[in-house]
Design a protein around this motif. Structure first.
Motif, PDB file in Angstrom:
ATOM      1  N   UNK A 283       0.835  -1.204   0.000  1.00 27.90           N
ATOM      2  CA  UNK A 283       0.000   0.000   0.000  1.00 27.90           C
ATOM      3  C   UNK A 283       0.868   1.252   0.000  1.00 27.90           C
ATOM      4  N   UNK A 284       1.939   1.240   0.762  1.00 27.34           N
ATOM      5  CA  UNK A 284       2.845   2.386   0.794  1.00 27.34           C
ATOM      6  C   UNK A 284       3.486   2.621  -0.569  1.00 27.34           C
TER       7      UNK A 284
ATOM      8  N   UNK B 136      -3.608   5.684  -5.766  1.00 22.42           N
ATOM      9  CA  UNK B 136      -4.279   5.792  -4.476  1.00 22.42           C
ATOM     10  C   UNK B 136      -5.459   4.830  -4.340  1.00 22.42           C
ATOM     11  N   UNK B 137      -6.156   4.565  -5.416  1.00 22.62           N
ATOM     12  CA  UNK B 137      -7.289   3.637  -5.351  1.00 22.62           C
ATOM     13  C   UNK B 137      -6.837   2.234  -5.005  1.00 22.62           C
TER      14      UNK B 137
ATOM     15  N   UNK C 125      -7.304  -1.959   2.826  1.00 23.97           N
ATOM     16  CA  UNK C 125      -8.492  -2.661   3.323  1.00 23.97           C
ATOM     17  C   UNK C 125      -8.208  -4.155   3.508  1.00 23.97           C
ATOM     18  N   UNK C 126      -7.445  -4.740   2.611  1.00 14.59           N
ATOM     19  CA  UNK C 126      -7.061  -6.148   2.750  1.00 14.59           C
ATOM     20  C   UNK C 126      -6.182  -6.328   3.976  1.00 14.59           C
ATOM     21  N   UNK C 127      -5.272  -5.393   4.212  1.00 15.02           N
ATOM     22  CA  UNK C 127      -4.410  -5.464   5.397  1.00 15.02           C
ATOM     23  C   UNK C 127      -5.235  -5.392   6.680  1.00 15.02           C
TER      24      UNK C 127
END
Length: 47
Positions: A20-21, A29-30, A37-39
């Motif tokens: 994500x980072x 960003x999407x 959200x998965x994390x």
């Protein structure tokens, strides 16, 4: 929960956060939001 299961979930959460980072820094960003959200969903398994 066994120790091995907990380590596997921690690795999963960590890899999702790193992904994500990287996605945020790349401007996606999407996709970063979905990966975050998965994390979060994987982190639920730690408690």
């Amino acid at each position: 929960m066994s120790q091995l299961n907990r380590v596997a979930w921690i690795v999963t959460v960590g890899s999702c956060l790193v992904a994500a980072l990287i996605l945020v820094l790349s401007g996606y960003t999407g996709y970063a939001g979905v990966t975050l959200a998965v994390a979060i969903a994987a982190a639920i398994n730690l408690f």
